[in-house]
Design an enzyme around this catalytic site. Structure first.
Site, PDB file in Angstrom:
ATOM      1  CE  LYS A   1      -2.562 -11.781   2.024  1.00 16.25           C
ATOM      2  NZ  LYS A   1      -1.545 -11.677   0.945  1.00 16.25           N
ATOM      3  CB  SER A   6       1.897 -11.368   2.916  1.00 15.53           C
ATOM      4  OG  SER A   6       1.078 -11.265   1.771  1.00 15.53           O
ATOM      5  CB  SER A  32       1.856 -12.868  -0.838  1.00 15.82           C
ATOM      6  OG  SER A  32       2.763 -12.030  -0.186  1.00 15.82           O
TER       7      SER A  32
HETATM    8  N1  GLN Z   1       7.485 -10.668   0.238  1.00 15.01           N
HETATM    9  C1  GLN Z   1       7.066  -9.763  -0.780  1.00 15.01           C
HETATM   10  C2  GLN Z   1       6.844  -8.397  -0.203  1.00 15.01           C
HETATM   11  O1  GLN Z   1       6.969  -8.256   0.978  1.00 15.01           O
HETATM   12  C3  GLN Z   1       5.831 -10.247  -1.461  1.00 15.01           C
HETATM   13  C4  GLN Z   1       4.627 -10.007  -0.643  1.00 15.01           C
HETATM   14  C5  GLN Z   1       3.364 -10.219  -1.417  1.00 15.01           C
HETATM   15  O2  GLN Z   1       3.323 -10.896  -2.441  1.00 15.01           O
HETATM   16  N2  GLN Z   1       2.311  -9.567  -0.935  1.00 15.01           N
HETATM   17  O3  GLN Z   1       6.583  -7.461  -0.889  1.00 15.01           O
END
Ligand code: GLN
Length: 425
Positions: free
Chosen positions: A29, A104, A128
């Site tokens: 990532k 994400s 994410s």
């Molecule tokens: N959807 C959640 C957020 O936007 C989790 C994102 C993540 O785990 N980085 O914060």
């Protein structure tokens, strides 16, 4: 074939040693630092940023024989659930290219699902890793907070997030976890598991669930799409047929999790992202000597809409007069959620729920309504608030789309969730 846009940078990083991952390819990532290879966090702010050092997990991959094949697309700074907030365009879901891969860490999940990498690393602040694993039909593990070093992970909300593996099978995800887990002197929040794994995490993938007790929190089933619930119930019946017992449990605190999560995550984000000021990081602007204007200009240009929204809300939640009203209450809710999990996990071995309450949305569908997007994190964010480990494992399909089952374990109980999930994939 439609271009998935899973990778932002395709660049090979060779292993430094032979090891358990020799011959295996890993996608990383793009918020995990790679020395000499651009690391953008999905943001225009870091479009040209090249880190001078490797994250600890990258060092460990290379020492274990893995070949990194590139850096994957993501929601900007990890803020999103669909990979559509990336400044470099969305990633498509390989199962149905008209749909989002989740987020994400959407690029990492899509790369593994499409066979563009054997394994991948993602980060999980509030789902994410688990969300894109569920939407793309692969396995994703969010480790206990402190099991995997965050050194070199660009911070979004550091008290909630960690790095974890993606793979097509539970055993392979566990093999990758074996490589990246363990105390790191460069991350003081890493800890030695209280119970050291008997052999390795991969050894725990025995598929044996005989005698395992599974609790299903009613709060995490309510409101989920019927098609999702049906697939999840199918997977639970499979586990029952192999000797597990399943019963309903209730955790009252969970209905406050999304609110608490977003207050804490945005507050931490507003502080963590203050460093992107155009001096240390970010594009240079013509400032004419006025610091405030230069700072504002570079952040106006470098950050996308969702990131700006969160910095503003987080700054507000932390400001004098509102701190007690929002941030403090969110911390109280966090403590209550952790206690509730402790209670439930003293009665059952693992907790189970749909990973995501919905099937993968179509591209573009969820962008106009941020609140709706936040609400679909209802089942994943409680786990981060409580610092626990969880896995998302494919639970079958509905209307041809993948559904994920989430299994949550006690702190440092990775072996238990790996064992349980390995009965399914
Ligand atoms: N959807 C959640 C957020 O936007 C989790 C994102 C993540 O785990 N980085 O914060």
């Amino acid at each position: 074939m439609t271009e998935l846009n899973a990778f932002l940078t395709r660049e090979r990083i060779d292993p430094t040693h032979e090891g358990p991952l020799s011959g295996r390819t890993v996608a990383v990532k793009d918020n995990i630092s790679t020395r000499g290879v651009r690391t953008t966090c999905g943001s225009a702010m870091l479009a040209e940023y090249v880190p001078p050092y490797d994250a600890t997990v990258v060092e460990r991959l290379r020492e274990a024989g893995a070949t990194v094949v590139g850096k994957t697309n993501m929601d900007e700074f990890g803020m999103g659930t669909t990979t559509e907030t990336s400044a470099f365009g969305p990633t498509r879901n390989p199962v149905d290219t008209g749909r989002v891969p989740g987020g994400s860490s959407g690029g990492s999940a899509a790369a593994v699902a499409a066979g563009e990498a054997d394994l991948a690393l993602g980060s999980d602040t509030g789902g994410s890793i688990r969300c894109p694993a569920a939407f793309c039909g692969v396995v994703g593990i969010k480790p206990t907070y402190g099991l995997v070093s965050r050194y070199g992970l660009v911070a979004y909300a550091n008290s909630l997030e960690g790095i974890g593996p993606f793979a097509r099978t539970v055993e392979e995800a566990a093999e990758l976890l074996d490589v990246i887990a363990g105390v790191d002197e460069r991350d003081a929040t890493t800890r030695e598991p209280e119970t050291t794994p008997a052999g390795s995490y991969a050894d725990a993938a025995t598929g044996d669930v005989d005698g395992l007790s599974i609790g299903v929190p009613t709060e995490l089933l309510e409101g989920a799409d019927e098609r999702v619930v049906e697939a999840v119930e199918g997977a639970l019946s499979e586990l029952e047929a192999e000797g597990a017992t399943v019963r309903e449990v209730s955790l009252d605190s969970l209905s406050y999790a999304v609110e608490a999560y977003y207050v804490i995550a945005m507050s931490e984000a507003s502080s963590n992202l203050a460093r992107f000021d155009g001096v240390r990081y970010g594009p240079a602007t013509e400032s004419e000597g006025n610091w405030n204007e230069a700072f504002a200009a570079v952040r106006e240009e470098g950050f996308g809409e969702e990131v700006k929204r969160r910095i503003l809300l987080g700054t507000y939640a932390l400001s004098a007069g509102y701190h007690e009203k929002y941030y403090r209450k969110a911390q109280d809710a966090r403590a209550w959620i952790a206690e509730d999990f402790d209670g439930a996990l003293s009665e059952v071995d693992v907790l189970a729920s749909p990973t995501m309450p919905v099937l993968p949305p179509e591209l573009g569908e969820s962008l106009d309504d941020p609140l709706q997007m936040y609400l679909i994190d209802a089942n994943t964010v409680p786990v981060n608030l409580a610092n626990l480990p969880a896995i998302s494992v494919p639970a079958g399909e509905s209307d041809g789309l993948p559904v994920g089952l989430q299994l949550i374990g006690p702190a440092f109980g990775e072996e238990t969730i790996i064992r349980a999930a390995s009965a399914l994939a």
